[in-house]
Design an enzyme around this catalytic site. Structure first.
Site, short mmCIF file in Angstrom:
data_model
loop_
_atom_site.label_atom_id
_atom_site.label_comp_id
_atom_site.label_asym_id
_atom_site.label_seq_id
_atom_site.Cartn_x
_atom_site.Cartn_y
_atom_site.Cartn_z
N GLU A 126 32.25 28.51 39.23
CA GLU A 126 32.90 29.64 38.57
C GLU A 126 33.28 30.61 39.67
OE1 GLU A 126 33.33 33.21 37.25
OE2 GLU A 126 31.34 33.08 36.31
N CYS A 171 33.74 39.16 37.97
CA CYS A 171 34.91 38.27 38.08
C CYS A 171 35.87 38.55 36.96
CB CYS A 171 34.50 36.81 37.93
SG CYS A 171 33.35 36.30 39.11
C1 UN1 Z 1 31.25 37.12 36.65
O1 UN1 Z 1 31.56 38.24 37.00
O2 UN1 Z 1 30.96 36.25 37.50
O3 UN1 Z 1 32.32 38.51 30.84
C2 UN1 Z 1 31.15 36.68 35.27
C3 UN1 Z 1 31.59 39.07 31.67
C4 UN1 Z 1 30.30 38.43 32.05
C5 UN1 Z 1 30.53 37.33 33.01
C6 UN1 Z 1 31.16 37.79 34.26
N1 UN1 Z 1 29.66 37.90 30.88
O4 UN1 Z 1 31.93 40.12 32.18
#
Ligand code: UN1
Length: 491
Positions: free
Chosen positions: A217, A251
């Site tokens: 990811e 992310c």
């Molecule tokens: C990440 O920043 O790696 O939707 C994932 C979201 C979190 C996941 C973020 N549940 O902001």
């Protein structure tokens, strides 16, 4: 915190490799029970875990609560799935005289390389999924958040995951690199940057031995499109949350805001007003909205970008930092207007949102431009015209799209999370297919005539169904054929 060294890497690999098989054949119900006990322990230790997230990762209290909640959700969600789908053998159709079964099993030793931005939630999700599917796991936390990871591992061991099945190797990137390169590793789950994911992929490709799964990811250049039918007040609240919560260090965070020209000035004015109300400061304070970024390296990189952006783009608003913050790793939230998407550089992992205006007739081009960035993680559209929403969603290649809401905070089982293209390999965390990627499938076919044939045929009552008698199986009913039959009442 003492970092692991090469001897620890070797010891972890030897121990987990030896322990894997027994764990893999531990009943799924027992593995699920460990997950649930871990979830209960997370809740029982909530205060301490939130404090660690604040102390080590600079999270504010709301984000700390969300960490614990998401970690708990991952465990309970995967526990249910493991019980339902990993619990031993499913009997498949076949001719009489043959018994055919199918099952899902662990692959071996998985490495979980975890990020600092969700040091408890994503850490727990990756590790829990690999363990749930029947793998042994070596967990490598981000260097910045080893203490949160250590607390999680202690609770996992307390919950019943055996010590020789779950190892913890805190340390720098070389630890992860050494693990990934070792032929005893049967799979890698990674969350972090695309360059690191590519490095892992190359290392795996160079290894002798089997080709193994990489579940990655990675990042995003996440956009939101706002047309003139949108409710500006709602957009502003969602932009603030998507762009600046967690100091933009998700992310999923918003990086590019496309606003229809007709409402752009109004929106920018209202957004600037909302930003003026943000409290940027000490994560221990309940009133803090925007926290420091993770470390000085991150702050310096963002500050350098901000200096570039100040010189090249129109800065509409930058939040004020008071003087006491100059010593911390703070980056003030800010918005810049670009003339075109071509000016957008690499992902900036902080509280910086870029704004681009578009005209109503150019919306398809906007979507094409977003796709052309090559990422595909999160996306938002604010519009009260259903046909516009559907048109955009059909054209866009993105893992998590959000309509008339913010674009962060995906919830396990509700918003399965993960991207396409440069944003990740899938399958989605907290989604129905995640566990399968950690498993291997095995089928067994036994000739039962060698043992005297299918004895159950002889003891059959008339009308009694037998798992061994199939005439023309209906493919969609192969599994659980009996379960899925509705109860019939007999008169
Ligand atoms: C990440 O920043 O790696 O939707 C994932 C979201 C979190 C996941 C973020 N549940 O902001």
């Amino acid at each position: 915190m003492v970092y692991a060294d090469a001897d620890d890497v070797e010891q972890a690999l030897a121990t987990t490799s030896a322990a894997f098989n027994e764990w893999s054949f531990t009943p799924a119900a027992e593995r699920a029970a460990c997950l649930r006990r871990y979830a209960d322990l997370l809740e029982a230790h909530m205060g301490e875990l939130i404090a660690r997230c604040t102390r080590e990762a600079g999270k504010n209290i709301a984000d700390g609560i969300a960490e614990v909640r998401e970690a708990v959700d991952f465990c309970r969600y995967y526990a249910v799935q493991v019980e339902d789908e990993f619990a031993g053998e499913t009997v498949l159709p076949g001719p009489t005289g043959e018994r055919n079964t199918y099952g899902l099993y662990g692959r071996g030793v998985f490495v979980a390389i975890c990020p600092w931005n969700f040091p408890l939630a994503i850490f727990s999700g990756q590790v829990a999924a690999a363990l749930a599917a029947g793998n042994a796991v070596i967990a490598k936390p981000a260097e910045q958040t080893c203490l949160v990871g250590a607390a999680a591992i202690e609770l996992m061991h307390e919950a019943g995951f055996p010590g020789d099945v779950l190892a913890y190797l805190p340390g720098p990137g070389e630890i992860g690199a050494a693990l990934v390169a070792d032929p005893r590793i049967a799979g890698v789950a990674f969350t972090g940057s695309m360059p690191t994911a590519k490095k892992i992929n190359r290392t795996l490709a160079e290894r002798d031995g089997p080709i193994i799964p990489l579940i990655a990811e990675t990042g995003g250049q996440n956009a939101m499109i706002v047309d003139s039918s949108a409710l500006i007040e709602q957009v502003v609240a969602d932009v603030v949350r998507s762009g600046f919560q967690s100091a933009g260090q998700r992310c999923s965070a918003l990086r590019v805001l496309y606003v229809q020209t007709d409402i752009a000035d109004d929106l920018i004015e209202m957004l600037s007003g909302a930003m003026a109300e943000l409290s940027v400061g000490d994560p221990w304070q309940l009133g803090t909205d925007v926290t420091p970024v993770i470390d000085t390296a991150a702050r310096d990189k963002l500050a350098e970008y901000a200096a570039y952006a100040d010189a090249h783009f129109k800065n509409h608003y930058t939040c004020k930092l008071d003087e006491t913050h100059e010593t911390g790793t703070y980056i003030a939230p800010r918005i810049y207007e670009l003339d075109s998407i071509d000016q957008l550089g690499d992902e900036q992992f902080g509280p910086i949102v870029h704004i681009i205006r578009f005209s109503a007739s150019g919306i398809d081009q906007v979507v094409d431009d977003i796709n052309a960035l090559g990422y595909g993680l999160t996306f938002g559209i604010h519009s009260r015209i259903d046909t516009t929403v559907e048109r955009v969603l059909k054209r866009l290649r993105v893992g998590n799209a959000y309509v008339n809401r913010n674009i962060i905070g995906a919830v396990v089982g509700v918003h399965p999370f993960g991207g396409e293209g440069l944003s990740g390999t899938g399958p989605k965390a907290g989604g129905p297919h995640y566990l399968y990627r950690f498993a291997t499938e095995r089928s067994v076919s036994r000739d039962t005539t060698a043992a005297g044939g299918n004895a159950s045929l002889m003891s059959l009552e008339e009308d009694e169904p037998s798992e061994h008698v199939y005439v023309t199986p209906e493919p969609q009913r192969l599994n659980r054929a009996a379960d899925s039959e509705p109860e019939r009442t007999r008169d």
